[in-house]
Design a protein around this motif. Structure first.
Motif, PDB file in Angstrom:
ATOM      1  N   ASN A   1       0.820  -1.201   0.000  1.00  0.00           N
ATOM      2  CA  ASN A   1       0.000   0.000   0.000  1.00  0.00           C
ATOM      3  C   ASN A   1       0.862   1.263   0.000  1.00  0.00           C
ATOM      4  OD1 ASN A   1      -1.997   1.945   1.958  1.00  0.00           O
ATOM      5  ND2 ASN A   1      -2.935   0.872   0.252  1.00  0.00           N
ATOM      6  N   LEU A   2       1.894   1.283   0.833  1.00  0.00           N
ATOM      7  CA  LEU A   2       2.728   2.474   0.954  1.00  0.00           C
ATOM      8  C   LEU A   2       3.609   2.704  -0.281  1.00  0.00           C
ATOM      9  CD1 LEU A   2       3.817   2.278   4.703  1.00  0.00           C
ATOM     10  CD2 LEU A   2       2.442   4.069   3.643  1.00  0.00           C
ATOM     11  N   VAL A   3       4.220   1.641  -0.805  1.00  0.00           N
ATOM     12  CA  VAL A   3       5.120   1.830  -1.945  1.00  0.00           C
ATOM     13  C   VAL A   3       4.370   2.195  -3.215  1.00  0.00           C
ATOM     14  CG1 VAL A   3       6.862   0.281  -0.983  1.00  0.00           C
ATOM     15  CG2 VAL A   3       5.152  -0.630  -2.576  1.00  0.00           C
ATOM     16  N   THR A   4       3.052   2.036  -3.209  1.00  0.00           N
ATOM     17  CA  THR A   4       2.269   2.468  -4.367  1.00  0.00           C
ATOM     18  C   THR A   4       2.470   3.956  -4.632  1.00  0.00           C
ATOM     19  OG1 THR A   4       0.618   0.780  -3.858  1.00  0.00           O
ATOM     20  CG2 THR A   4      -0.055   2.496  -5.372  1.00  0.00           C
ATOM     21  N   LEU A   5       2.797   4.716  -3.590  1.00  0.00           N
ATOM     22  CA  LEU A   5       3.086   6.143  -3.761  1.00  0.00           C
ATOM     23  C   LEU A   5       4.227   6.362  -4.748  1.00  0.00           C
ATOM     24  CD1 LEU A   5       2.891   7.297  -0.025  1.00  0.00           C
ATOM     25  CD2 LEU A   5       1.320   7.970  -1.848  1.00  0.00           C
ATOM     26  N   LEU A   6       5.163   5.434  -4.786  1.00  0.00           N
ATOM     27  CA  LEU A   6       6.319   5.576  -5.666  1.00  0.00           C
ATOM     28  C   LEU A   6       5.955   5.385  -7.133  1.00  0.00           C
ATOM     29  CD1 LEU A   6       8.957   3.572  -3.573  1.00  0.00           C
ATOM     30  CD2 LEU A   6       8.432   6.019  -3.495  1.00  0.00           C
ATOM     31  N   TYR A   7       4.844   4.727  -7.387  1.00  0.00           N
ATOM     32  CA  TYR A   7       4.424   4.487  -8.770  1.00  0.00           C
ATOM     33  C   TYR A   7       3.674   5.679  -9.376  1.00  0.00           C
ATOM     34  CZ  TYR A   7       5.054  -0.385  -7.195  1.00  0.00           C
ATOM     35  OH  TYR A   7       5.541  -1.556  -6.669  1.00  0.00           O
ATOM     36  N   LEU A   8       3.255   6.610  -8.543  1.00  0.00           N
ATOM     37  CA  LEU A   8       2.380   7.687  -9.008  1.00  0.00           C
ATOM     38  C   LEU A   8       2.936   8.476 -10.181  1.00  0.00           C
ATOM     39  CD1 LEU A   8       1.017   9.099  -5.624  1.00  0.00           C
ATOM     40  CD2 LEU A   8      -0.059   7.484  -7.174  1.00  0.00           C
ATOM     41  N   PRO A   9       4.191   8.980 -10.112  1.00  0.00           N
ATOM     42  CA  PRO A   9       4.685   9.764 -11.249  1.00  0.00           C
ATOM     43  C   PRO A   9       4.694   8.969 -12.541  1.00  0.00           C
ATOM     44  CG  PRO A   9       6.181   9.912  -9.370  1.00  0.00           C
ATOM     45  CD  PRO A   9       5.185   8.850  -9.039  1.00  0.00           C
ATOM     46  N   GLY A  10       5.188   7.724 -12.476  1.00  0.00           N
ATOM     47  CA  GLY A  10       5.258   6.904 -13.679  1.00  0.00           C
ATOM     48  C   GLY A  10       3.898   6.566 -14.249  1.00  0.00           C
ATOM     49  N   ASN A  11       2.941   6.246 -13.378  1.00  0.00           N
ATOM     50  CA  ASN A  11       1.591   5.940 -13.860  1.00  0.00           C
ATOM     51  C   ASN A  11       0.942   7.147 -14.524  1.00  0.00           C
ATOM     52  OD1 ASN A  11       1.739   3.303 -12.977  1.00  0.00           O
ATOM     53  ND2 ASN A  11       0.763   3.716 -11.014  1.00  0.00           N
TER      54      ASN A  11
END
Length: 440
Positions: free
Chosen positions: A272-282
């Motif tokens: 859940n937390l590391v999903t934040l790291l995907y935001l720019p790329g998505n």
């Protein structure tokens, strides 16, 4: 074809929308954590199935977005509108079929996918699944319309509707969980309500005559097999890729569930937390569908490559900041979820390793958006499915079952998968001019 202002106008709302989606997901987990670890685990198990379904539907929406964007690049707005009607019709029918299957299967389906889990976890999962399955048609319509607006270069509409949808979700969670003490159902009902409202608003707005792409009448939903074939030529490979990717994650979730409640909870929180790291790329990837689609439609593949390199560089710059923050503040962030000491320690370890491995993520997951928008979706599907099963899943089982590395073994298999994808997609991107194809 796109000025810096155009890029900012397209990408900024997408980033906001991605942040909202992830933050609401985090809030859901935090709020249901007040009910207990069994509830967190039950919601996590169901969400892995829901994400599979939603991503397949979103993949079809991406197919419609690519077709519409390329028609706009060709200055064929009438064909873009026809494609819009076909997209909404196809995704609505498919989502209704999936909802019926989910409602009928429910506990049996969960048992088949996840095997034997604790009774309390399964009971919560059954409640959550039964309610959220009703929202699939609504989220399908919302995603389809949002993809069409992005094809026009207008991502602000989907951002605004997303704010409305997520506000309903968060406020509803607070009322149903803490006020009405509804437990897991208190997380599910607001999700359903938010998606219903979002779908209704999107259908209303997409009909406005000032939209370049719009649905004027119900007759435009009548099957046009040429348009459907164009959409499915991208949507099916993209859907299979997303489906296999998420199905692989479900297989890994099943592996994790065999390690006990602490492992399930720690894996759920770390994921859940590391999903934040995907935001720019998505967000950048969604923007590339519009940018590259219009460039390829206009025959400007050189510009498509230029924009991809530029936006990938921006992705890396943002990741340096986000990953540093995640490593430094991982402990306090995990503490918000009120896990046991064992689960908290595992989550912190997973977050640190994941943040370091993000150095290869943009090459593995952002660049494929450019390939899909160039009608190279079959290649990205083949590579992604192969890498998922041969590297991510096989190595995860090897590390967990043979080397007994616990839940961290799942992470190590994922990193190997990323490295392979990054290498192959980077090579494919260099030959974009030779392979880019536009719709007929």
């Amino acid at each position: 074809m796109f000025t810096r202002k155009d890029l900012m106008k397209l990408l900024a709302p997408l980033i906001v929308e991605q942040i909202l989606a992830v933050l609401v997901g985090m809030v859901d987990v935090m709020m249901v954590a007040a009910v207990g670890e069994a509830a967190v685990s039950g919601v996590s198990l169901v969400d892995s199935i829901s994400v599979l379904i939603i991503q397949i539907l979103a993949a079809l929406a991406t197919g419609g977005a690519v077709v519409s964007a390329q028609y706009l690049g060709k200055k064929q707005s009438e064909n873009a509108c026809r494609a819009a009607g076909q997209l909404v019709g196809v995704t609505t029918i498919l989502s209704l079929i999936v909802t019926m299957a989910a409602l009928i299967g429910n506990r049996h389906l969960l048992g088949v996918v996840f095997g034997k889990v604790e009774t309390a976890v399964m009971n919560d999962a059954v409640i959550y699944f039964g309610i959220t399955a009703l929202s699939y048609p609504f989220i399908a319509v919302y995603n389809s319309c949002a993809a069409l607006f992005r094809s026009m270069g207008n991502s602000r509409i989907s951002m605004v509707i997303s704010i409305v949808m997520n506000t309903i979700n968060v406020v509803g969670n607070a009322v149903c969980i803490f006020g009405l003490h509804m437990g897991v159902a208190g997380v599910a009902y607001p999700t359903l309500a938010g998606r219903m409202v979002a779908a209704v608003l999107m259908v209303y707005i997409i009909q406005k005559p000032d939209n370049i792409i719009r649905i004027n009448r119900l007759s435009e939903l009548r099957p046009n097999f040429h348009m459907i074939r164009n959409i499915l030529s991208i949507g099916i490979p993209n859907g299979l890729e997303s489906g296999m990717f998420q199905f692989g994650k479900i297989a890994l979730q099943s592996l994790v569930s065999s390690l006990g409640t602490a492992a399930i909870a720690s894996y759920a929180v770390a994921s859940n937390l590391v999903t934040l790291l995907y935001l720019p790329g998505n967000a950048i990837g969604l923007g590339l569908i519009t940018i590259v689609g219009q460039c390829v439609g206009a025959g400007e593949t050189g510009q498509a490559k230029q924009y991809t390199r530029q936006l990938t560089g921006i992705n890396y710059a943002i990741l340096i900041v986000l990953c540093t923050v995640m490593i430094v503040f991982g402990g306090p962030l995990v503490g918000i979820y009120r896990l046991s000491s064992e689960a908290s320690a595992i989550s912190r370890q997973m977050i640190t390793a994941h943040s370091i491995a993000m150095v290869v993520w943009p090459l593995a997951f952002t660049i494929p958006y450019t390939l899909r928008a160039s009608l190279d979706a079959k290649f990205t599907m083949a590579v992604s499915v192969f890498s998922m099963w041969v590297f991510r899943i096989a190595f995860a089982y090897l590390f967990v079952r043979i080397f007994h590395l616990g839940v961290m073994g799942v992470w190590y298999g994922m990193f190997i998968d990323w490295i392979f994808r990054a290498a192959v997609f980077s090579l494919r991107f260099h030959g974009l001019e030779k392979r880019a194809v536009s719709v007929s």
